[in-house]
Motif scaffolding. Sequence first.
Motif, PDB file in Angstrom:
ATOM      1  N   GLY A 176      -1.793  14.602   1.497  1.00 48.28           N
ATOM      2  CA  GLY A 176      -2.363  15.124   2.737  1.00 48.28           C
ATOM      3  C   GLY A 176      -1.335  15.339   3.826  1.00 48.28           C
ATOM      4  N   HIS A 177      -0.088  15.626   3.428  1.00 47.44           N
ATOM      5  CA  HIS A 177       0.964  15.887   4.406  1.00 47.44           C
ATOM      6  C   HIS A 177       0.951  17.353   4.823  1.00 47.44           C
ATOM      7  CE1 HIS A 177       3.492  12.266   2.827  1.00 47.44           C
ATOM      8  NE2 HIS A 177       2.623  11.911   3.735  1.00 47.44           N
ATOM      9  N   ALA A 178       1.353  17.589   6.064  1.00 44.62           N
ATOM     10  CA  ALA A 178       1.419  18.964   6.565  1.00 44.62           C
ATOM     11  C   ALA A 178       2.648  19.694   6.038  1.00 44.62           C
ATOM     12  CB  ALA A 178       1.444  18.961   8.094  1.00 44.62           C
ATOM     13  N   ASP A 179       3.708  18.945   5.750  1.00 50.84           N
ATOM     14  CA  ASP A 179       4.978  19.558   5.368  1.00 50.84           C
ATOM     15  C   ASP A 179       5.531  18.860   4.126  1.00 50.84           C
ATOM     16  OD1 ASP A 179       7.672  20.434   5.205  1.00 50.84           O
ATOM     17  OD2 ASP A 179       7.725  20.783   7.368  1.00 50.84           O
ATOM     18  N   VAL A 180       5.929  19.641   3.145  1.00 52.91           N
ATOM     19  CA  VAL A 180       6.453  19.083   1.901  1.00 52.91           C
ATOM     20  C   VAL A 180       7.730  18.282   2.142  1.00 52.91           C
ATOM     21  CG1 VAL A 180       7.854  21.070   1.182  1.00 52.91           C
ATOM     22  CG2 VAL A 180       6.826  19.578  -0.552  1.00 52.91           C
ATOM     23  N   ARG A 181       8.461  18.609   3.222  1.00 52.32           N
ATOM     24  CA  ARG A 181       9.696  17.872   3.505  1.00 52.32           C
ATOM     25  C   ARG A 181       9.420  16.403   3.817  1.00 52.32           C
ATOM     26  NH1 ARG A 181      12.027  22.214   7.676  1.00 52.32           N
ATOM     27  NH2 ARG A 181       9.831  22.052   8.212  1.00 52.32           N
ATOM     28  N   THR A 182       8.278  16.114   4.439  1.00 47.59           N
ATOM     29  CA  THR A 182       7.891  14.723   4.705  1.00 47.59           C
ATOM     30  C   THR A 182       7.665  13.990   3.394  1.00 47.59           C
ATOM     31  OG1 THR A 182       6.816  15.393   6.758  1.00 47.59           O
ATOM     32  CG2 THR A 182       6.182  13.252   5.839  1.00 47.59           C
ATOM     33  N   THR A 183       6.975  14.646   2.473  1.00 47.52           N
ATOM     34  CA  THR A 183       6.691  14.048   1.168  1.00 47.52           C
ATOM     35  C   THR A 183       7.988  13.756   0.423  1.00 47.52           C
ATOM     36  OG1 THR A 183       4.689  15.408   1.122  1.00 47.52           O
ATOM     37  CG2 THR A 183       5.317  14.331  -0.929  1.00 47.52           C
ATOM     38  N   ILE A 184       8.888  14.721   0.396  1.00 42.45           N
ATOM     39  CA  ILE A 184      10.152  14.563  -0.325  1.00 42.45           C
ATOM     40  C   ILE A 184      11.014  13.476   0.315  1.00 42.45           C
ATOM     41  CG2 ILE A 184      12.332  15.708  -0.899  1.00 42.45           C
ATOM     42  CD1 ILE A 184      10.657  18.331  -1.166  1.00 42.45           C
ATOM     43  N   ALA A 185      11.111  13.493   1.635  1.00 41.16           N
ATOM     44  CA  ALA A 185      12.005  12.565   2.330  1.00 41.16           C
ATOM     45  C   ALA A 185      11.525  11.119   2.291  1.00 41.16           C
ATOM     46  CB  ALA A 185      12.178  13.005   3.780  1.00 41.16           C
ATOM     47  N   HIS A 186      10.206  10.912   2.330  1.00 39.93           N
ATOM     48  CA  HIS A 186       9.700   9.549   2.505  1.00 39.93           C
ATOM     49  C   HIS A 186       8.861   8.992   1.359  1.00 39.93           C
ATOM     50  CE1 HIS A 186      11.178   9.712   6.591  1.00 39.93           C
ATOM     51  NE2 HIS A 186      10.556  10.861   6.761  1.00 39.93           N
ATOM     52  N   TYR A 187       8.424   9.829   0.420  1.00 40.23           N
ATOM     53  CA  TYR A 187       7.494   9.335  -0.594  1.00 40.23           C
ATOM     54  C   TYR A 187       7.912   9.568  -2.035  1.00 40.23           C
ATOM     55  CZ  TYR A 187       4.192   8.187   3.029  1.00 40.23           C
ATOM     56  OH  TYR A 187       3.597   7.607   4.112  1.00 40.23           O
ATOM     57  N   ILE A 188       8.816  10.487  -2.280  1.00 36.10           N
ATOM     58  CA  ILE A 188       9.179  10.790  -3.665  1.00 36.10           C
ATOM     59  C   ILE A 188      10.520  10.150  -3.993  1.00 36.10           C
ATOM     60  CG2 ILE A 188       9.747  12.607  -5.307  1.00 36.10           C
ATOM     61  CD1 ILE A 188       7.828  14.428  -3.766  1.00 36.10           C
ATOM     62  N   LYS A 189      10.518   9.285  -4.974  1.00 34.82           N
ATOM     63  CA  LYS A 189      11.763   8.664  -5.431  1.00 34.82           C
ATOM     64  C   LYS A 189      12.501   9.686  -6.293  1.00 34.82           C
ATOM     65  CE  LYS A 189      13.579   4.878  -8.179  1.00 34.82           C
ATOM     66  NZ  LYS A 189      13.279   3.810  -9.122  1.00 34.82           N
ATOM     67  N   ALA A 193       0.840  -1.199   0.000  1.00 34.87           N
ATOM     68  CA  ALA A 193       0.000   0.000   0.000  1.00 34.87           C
ATOM     69  C   ALA A 193       0.878   1.253   0.000  1.00 34.87           C
ATOM     70  CB  ALA A 193      -0.925  -0.013   1.213  1.00 34.87           C
ATOM     71  N   ARG A 194       1.967   1.195   0.731  1.00 33.14           N
ATOM     72  CA  ARG A 194       2.875   2.349   0.766  1.00 33.14           C
ATOM     73  C   ARG A 194       3.499   2.611  -0.599  1.00 33.14           C
ATOM     74  NH1 ARG A 194       5.699   5.432   4.584  1.00 33.14           N
ATOM     75  NH2 ARG A 194       7.794   6.034   3.946  1.00 33.14           N
ATOM     76  N   LEU A 195       3.822   1.532  -1.328  1.00 36.55           N
ATOM     77  CA  LEU A 195       4.394   1.701  -2.661  1.00 36.55           C
ATOM     78  C   LEU A 195       3.401   2.420  -3.587  1.00 36.55           C
ATOM     79  CD1 LEU A 195       6.708   1.040  -4.734  1.00 36.55           C
ATOM     80  CD2 LEU A 195       5.290  -0.909  -5.387  1.00 36.55           C
ATOM     81  N   LEU A 196       2.112   2.119  -3.448  1.00 29.42           N
ATOM     82  CA  LEU A 196       1.108   2.778  -4.286  1.00 29.42           C
ATOM     83  C   LEU A 196       1.085   4.280  -4.001  1.00 29.42           C
ATOM     84  CD1 LEU A 196      -1.740   0.125  -3.995  1.00 29.42           C
ATOM     85  CD2 LEU A 196      -0.178   0.475  -5.922  1.00 29.42           C
ATOM     86  N   ARG A 197       1.185   4.649  -2.729  1.00 29.87           N
ATOM     87  CA  ARG A 197       1.238   6.076  -2.377  1.00 29.87           C
ATOM     88  C   ARG A 197       2.511   6.724  -2.902  1.00 29.87           C
ATOM     89  NH1 ARG A 197      -1.555   8.782   1.368  1.00 29.87           N
ATOM     90  NH2 ARG A 197       0.175   9.538   2.631  1.00 29.87           N
ATOM     91  N   LYS A 198       3.632   6.006  -2.789  1.00 29.67           N
ATOM     92  CA  LYS A 198       4.902   6.543  -3.277  1.00 29.67           C
ATOM     93  C   LYS A 198       4.876   6.705  -4.794  1.00 29.67           C
ATOM     94  CE  LYS A 198       8.763   5.248  -1.191  1.00 29.67           C
ATOM     95  NZ  LYS A 198       9.811   4.442  -0.536  1.00 29.67           N
ATOM     96  N   ALA A 199       4.262   5.739  -5.499  1.00 29.45           N
ATOM     97  CA  ALA A 199       4.192   5.818  -6.960  1.00 29.45           C
ATOM     98  C   ALA A 199       3.393   7.049  -7.397  1.00 29.45           C
ATOM     99  CB  ALA A 199       3.572   4.544  -7.534  1.00 29.45           C
ATOM    100  N   ALA A 200       2.262   7.272  -6.739  1.00 31.18           N
ATOM    101  CA  ALA A 200       1.445   8.440  -7.076  1.00 31.18           C
ATOM    102  C   ALA A 200       2.201   9.731  -6.769  1.00 31.18           C
ATOM    103  CB  ALA A 200       0.119   8.399  -6.310  1.00 31.18           C
ATOM    104  N   ALA A 201       2.846   9.790  -5.609  1.00 28.45           N
ATOM    105  CA  ALA A 201       3.582  11.003  -5.217  1.00 28.45           C
ATOM    106  C   ALA A 201       4.734  11.279  -6.164  1.00 28.45           C
ATOM    107  CB  ALA A 201       4.109  10.847  -3.784  1.00 28.45           C
TER     108      ALA A 201
END
Length: 198
Positions: free
Chosen positions: A155-168, A130-138
């Motif tokens: 739905g993250h509060a901070d873009v740094r969370t998205t960049i650090a953990h979800y965007i390849k 499920a996490r991979l699906l979120r990462k793929a979309a991000a």
Amino acid sequence: MEDVILLMLGTSIRPGEALALRREDVIFVEGRMKIKVVGTVSTTKKFGTVRKDTLKRERQKRTITVPSFTAEVLRRRLASYVDNPDGLLFPTRRGTPRQTNNINRLLRAFRATYAEELIEVGIVPEHLTARLLRKAAATTIANAADPKLAQLLLGHADVRTTIAHYIKPNDEVPDVTAEMLDARYHFGSDSVGPGRGA
């Protein structure tokens, strides 16, 4: 399972958010299908598995325009909707909320059944989560537009969370750089270029 996968891939919503989706959360605005992400499913010893009308944080509430492949899933779910107390699009046979750990169990079964097909399209079966699906979309949104848009989608509060953990990170430089350099430093066959000279 396929419907849940396509829903999560097309919206990046979490498993609990997908299972909490109700008929009333699917809306149409100017001919576009959207979903309102306003609840989640959780399981506790005290209350069992229930749909909650709140998310972990208030700012995680969002309205997402869905891509056509997800709209097709939602149309099918709406057409086959069976009345249940919470109005869920993905209820159990008894009309109750599904447990989020069922998604992981179903994903394991899906990976086992379609392992060869997943490998053929370049997906390591064990990595399909499920996490991979979120990462793929991000990653798709960040690479096509920018990380801030991916942050809103997740739905993250901070873009740094998205960049650090979800965007390849994308290590492929866009083709346009070669075109720009060609336009600026054009060396035709009749011109003197690097390494050539009198």
